[in-house]
Design a protein around this motif. Structure first.
Motif, PDB file in Angstrom:
ATOM      1  N   THR A   1       0.841  -1.182   0.000  1.00 47.70           N
ATOM      2  CA  THR A   1       0.000   0.000   0.000  1.00 47.70           C
ATOM      3  C   THR A   1       0.874   1.229   0.000  1.00 47.70           C
ATOM      4  O   THR A   1       1.960   1.222   0.563  1.00 47.70           O
ATOM      5  CB  THR A   1      -0.894   0.041   1.248  1.00 47.70           C
ATOM      6  OG1 THR A   1      -0.068   0.084   2.395  1.00 47.70           O
ATOM      7  CG2 THR A   1      -1.836  -1.134   1.297  1.00 47.70           C
ATOM      8  N   PHE A   2       0.405   2.265  -0.618  1.00 50.09           N
ATOM      9  CA  PHE A   2       1.117   3.537  -0.638  1.00 50.09           C
ATOM     10  C   PHE A   2       0.078   4.610  -0.421  1.00 50.09           C
ATOM     11  O   PHE A   2      -0.872   4.722  -1.176  1.00 50.09           O
ATOM     12  CB  PHE A   2       1.836   3.728  -1.972  1.00 50.09           C
ATOM     13  CG  PHE A   2       2.495   5.059  -2.113  1.00 50.09           C
ATOM     14  CD1 PHE A   2       1.880   6.085  -2.819  1.00 50.09           C
ATOM     15  CD2 PHE A   2       3.715   5.301  -1.530  1.00 50.09           C
ATOM     16  CE1 PHE A   2       2.486   7.308  -2.952  1.00 50.09           C
ATOM     17  CE2 PHE A   2       4.325   6.525  -1.653  1.00 50.09           C
ATOM     18  CZ  PHE A   2       3.712   7.540  -2.369  1.00 50.09           C
ATOM     19  N   GLU A   3       0.222   5.369   0.640  1.00 44.38           N
ATOM     20  CA  GLU A   3      -0.731   6.418   0.935  1.00 44.38           C
ATOM     21  C   GLU A   3       0.024   7.702   1.207  1.00 44.38           C
ATOM     22  O   GLU A   3       1.045   7.697   1.872  1.00 44.38           O
ATOM     23  CB  GLU A   3      -1.564   6.065   2.163  1.00 44.38           C
ATOM     24  CG  GLU A   3      -2.397   4.818   1.983  1.00 44.38           C
ATOM     25  CD  GLU A   3      -3.163   4.453   3.237  1.00 44.38           C
ATOM     26  OE1 GLU A   3      -3.504   5.350   4.006  1.00 44.38           O
ATOM     27  OE2 GLU A   3      -3.393   3.267   3.425  1.00 44.38           O
ATOM     28  N   GLN A   4      -0.486   8.782   0.687  1.00 46.19           N
ATOM     29  CA  GLN A   4       0.100  10.079   0.972  1.00 46.19           C
ATOM     30  C   GLN A   4      -1.029  11.070   1.156  1.00 46.19           C
ATOM     31  O   GLN A   4      -1.980  11.088   0.381  1.00 46.19           O
ATOM     32  CB  GLN A   4       1.020  10.505  -0.156  1.00 46.19           C
ATOM     33  CG  GLN A   4       1.803  11.731   0.183  1.00 46.19           C
ATOM     34  CD  GLN A   4       2.932  11.972  -0.809  1.00 46.19           C
ATOM     35  OE1 GLN A   4       3.158  11.169  -1.683  1.00 46.19           O
ATOM     36  NE2 GLN A   4       3.610  13.067  -0.643  1.00 46.19           N
ATOM     37  N   LYS A  20       3.288  -8.134   3.437  1.00 48.25           N
ATOM     38  CA  LYS A  20       2.038  -8.773   3.027  1.00 48.25           C
ATOM     39  C   LYS A  20       2.005  -9.129   1.542  1.00 48.25           C
ATOM     40  O   LYS A  20       1.091  -9.784   1.085  1.00 48.25           O
ATOM     41  CB  LYS A  20       0.857  -7.868   3.362  1.00 48.25           C
ATOM     42  CG  LYS A  20       0.641  -7.731   4.848  1.00 48.25           C
ATOM     43  CD  LYS A  20      -0.602  -6.977   5.149  1.00 48.25           C
ATOM     44  CE  LYS A  20      -0.801  -6.897   6.655  1.00 48.25           C
ATOM     45  NZ  LYS A  20      -2.018  -6.202   7.003  1.00 48.25           N
ATOM     46  N   ILE A  21       3.017  -8.686   0.797  1.00 52.43           N
ATOM     47  CA  ILE A  21       3.012  -8.940  -0.646  1.00 52.43           C
ATOM     48  C   ILE A  21       2.982 -10.430  -0.946  1.00 52.43           C
ATOM     49  O   ILE A  21       2.237 -10.889  -1.798  1.00 52.43           O
ATOM     50  CB  ILE A  21       4.229  -8.275  -1.327  1.00 52.43           C
ATOM     51  CG1 ILE A  21       4.015  -6.765  -1.372  1.00 52.43           C
ATOM     52  CG2 ILE A  21       4.439  -8.814  -2.732  1.00 52.43           C
ATOM     53  CD1 ILE A  21       5.168  -6.011  -1.977  1.00 52.43           C
ATOM     54  N   ARG A  29       6.454 -11.611 -10.105  1.00 56.67           N
ATOM     55  CA  ARG A  29       7.683 -11.710 -10.900  1.00 56.67           C
ATOM     56  C   ARG A  29       8.371 -10.362 -11.098  1.00 56.67           C
ATOM     57  O   ARG A  29       9.574 -10.313 -11.265  1.00 56.67           O
ATOM     58  CB  ARG A  29       7.364 -12.289 -12.292  1.00 56.67           C
ATOM     59  CG  ARG A  29       6.714 -13.652 -12.253  1.00 56.67           C
ATOM     60  CD  ARG A  29       7.742 -14.741 -12.073  1.00 56.67           C
ATOM     61  NE  ARG A  29       7.165 -16.060 -12.260  1.00 56.67           N
ATOM     62  CZ  ARG A  29       7.049 -16.963 -11.304  1.00 56.67           C
ATOM     63  NH1 ARG A  29       7.455 -16.698 -10.089  1.00 56.67           N
ATOM     64  NH2 ARG A  29       6.536 -18.139 -11.546  1.00 56.67           N
ATOM     65  N   VAL A  30       7.601  -9.267 -11.093  1.00 54.59           N
ATOM     66  CA  VAL A  30       8.148  -7.940 -11.361  1.00 54.59           C
ATOM     67  C   VAL A  30       7.718  -6.983 -10.258  1.00 54.59           C
ATOM     68  O   VAL A  30       6.541  -6.922  -9.916  1.00 54.59           O
ATOM     69  CB  VAL A  30       7.654  -7.398 -12.727  1.00 54.59           C
ATOM     70  CG1 VAL A  30       8.158  -5.990 -12.967  1.00 54.59           C
ATOM     71  CG2 VAL A  30       8.067  -8.323 -13.855  1.00 54.59           C
ATOM     72  N   VAL A  31       8.687  -6.228  -9.735  1.00 56.60           N
ATOM     73  CA  VAL A  31       8.392  -5.169  -8.771  1.00 56.60           C
ATOM     74  C   VAL A  31       8.984  -3.883  -9.310  1.00 56.60           C
ATOM     75  O   VAL A  31      10.179  -3.825  -9.620  1.00 56.60           O
ATOM     76  CB  VAL A  31       8.989  -5.482  -7.382  1.00 56.60           C
ATOM     77  CG1 VAL A  31       8.901  -4.276  -6.472  1.00 56.60           C
ATOM     78  CG2 VAL A  31       8.284  -6.654  -6.752  1.00 56.60           C
ATOM     79  N   ASN A  32       8.145  -2.873  -9.440  1.00 53.16           N
ATOM     80  CA  ASN A  32       8.586  -1.574  -9.930  1.00 53.16           C
ATOM     81  C   ASN A  32       8.260  -0.535  -8.864  1.00 53.16           C
ATOM     82  O   ASN A  32       7.104  -0.194  -8.657  1.00 53.16           O
ATOM     83  CB  ASN A  32       7.885  -1.235 -11.245  1.00 53.16           C
ATOM     84  CG  ASN A  32       8.375   0.062 -11.834  1.00 53.16           C
ATOM     85  OD1 ASN A  32       9.145   0.789 -11.230  1.00 53.16           O
ATOM     86  ND2 ASN A  32       7.914   0.358 -13.037  1.00 53.16           N
ATOM     87  N   LEU A  33       9.289  -0.046  -8.193  1.00 49.80           N
ATOM     88  CA  LEU A  33       9.124   0.978  -7.162  1.00 49.80           C
ATOM     89  C   LEU A  33       9.709   2.302  -7.638  1.00 49.80           C
ATOM     90  O   LEU A  33      10.255   3.073  -6.867  1.00 49.80           O
ATOM     91  CB  LEU A  33       9.795   0.519  -5.865  1.00 49.80           C
ATOM     92  CG  LEU A  33       9.204  -0.734  -5.246  1.00 49.80           C
ATOM     93  CD1 LEU A  33      10.027  -1.208  -4.068  1.00 49.80           C
ATOM     94  CD2 LEU A  33       7.761  -0.506  -4.824  1.00 49.80           C
ATOM     95  N   TYR A  49      13.132 -11.643   1.020  1.00 50.00           N
ATOM     96  CA  TYR A  49      12.641 -12.739   1.859  1.00 50.00           C
ATOM     97  C   TYR A  49      11.209 -13.128   1.518  1.00 50.00           C
ATOM     98  O   TYR A  49      10.803 -14.265   1.768  1.00 50.00           O
ATOM     99  CB  TYR A  49      12.729 -12.355   3.339  1.00 50.00           C
ATOM    100  CG  TYR A  49      14.146 -12.306   3.841  1.00 50.00           C
ATOM    101  CD1 TYR A  49      14.909 -13.457   3.940  1.00 50.00           C
ATOM    102  CD2 TYR A  49      14.733 -11.105   4.189  1.00 50.00           C
ATOM    103  CE1 TYR A  49      16.220 -13.417   4.391  1.00 50.00           C
ATOM    104  CE2 TYR A  49      16.042 -11.054   4.638  1.00 50.00           C
ATOM    105  CZ  TYR A  49      16.771 -12.211   4.735  1.00 50.00           C
ATOM    106  OH  TYR A  49      18.075 -12.170   5.175  1.00 50.00           O
ATOM    107  N   ASN A  50      10.455 -12.211   0.965  1.00 53.43           N
ATOM    108  CA  ASN A  50       9.034 -12.466   0.739  1.00 53.43           C
ATOM    109  C   ASN A  50       8.660 -12.798  -0.700  1.00 53.43           C
ATOM    110  O   ASN A  50       7.580 -13.311  -0.945  1.00 53.43           O
ATOM    111  CB  ASN A  50       8.208 -11.252   1.195  1.00 53.43           C
ATOM    112  CG  ASN A  50       8.237 -11.090   2.696  1.00 53.43           C
ATOM    113  OD1 ASN A  50       8.115 -12.055   3.420  1.00 53.43           O
ATOM    114  ND2 ASN A  50       8.426  -9.880   3.154  1.00 53.43           N
TER     115      ASN A  50
END
Length: 143
Positions: A1-4, A20-21, A29-33, A49-50
């Motif tokens: 989650t991302f909240e602003q 929780k992911i 397979r893909v994480v884009n931050l 680890y997750n």
């Protein structure tokens, strides 16, 4: 989650609940931050680890990422082929600590990083099979 919060509120609340992911997306397979300013090496370590099935990790413009977690990330997530680290605050010692020859990384973006030429020689010489390399705006990338 991302909240602003909105600009009208005084406090800014930012959260990425990486723990929780795995339970919600076990086959991720893909994480884009891209550009998430508060992401640092502790967040990347939690990912390792997750989310062991990761193949692509994009941390472009995550300026608090120094690379301290890359060794653990690449040891735990053995399927990672793409590592996008454009404009991260990578440190030589962290990049050189990774066992690059034992990874499956074929695509690496280290554009706009301040890695030394000794580090670049060390790292790039140990990645076995490049398919994509981006090193734009790296002052120490020479012949």
């Amino acid at each position: 989650t991302f909240e602003q919060s909105t600009e009208e509120e005084e406090e800014i609340y930012e959260v990425i609940n990486l723990s929780k992911i795995k339970s919600h997306t076990p086959n991720l397979r893909v994480v884009n931050l891209y550009g998430v300013m508060f992401v640092d090496d502790t967040h990347v370590e939690l990912l390792s680890y997750n989310c062991v099935h990761l193949e692509c990790v994009a941390l472009n413009f995550c300026i608090k990422v120094t690379g301290a977690s890359l060794k653990v990330l690449l040891e735990k997530c053995k399927k990672i082929k793409t590592l996008l680290l454009h404009h991260c605050d990578l440190k030589d010692e962290h990049m050189m600590a990774v066992e690059w020859a034992a990874t499956h990384v074929t695509e690496l973006d280290i554009t706009s990083t301040e890695l030394s030429s000794a580090c670049l020689d060390n790292v790039l010489g140990r990645i076995v099979s490049f398919q994509y390399l981006a090193v734009g705006y790296c002052d120490f990338f020479t012949d």
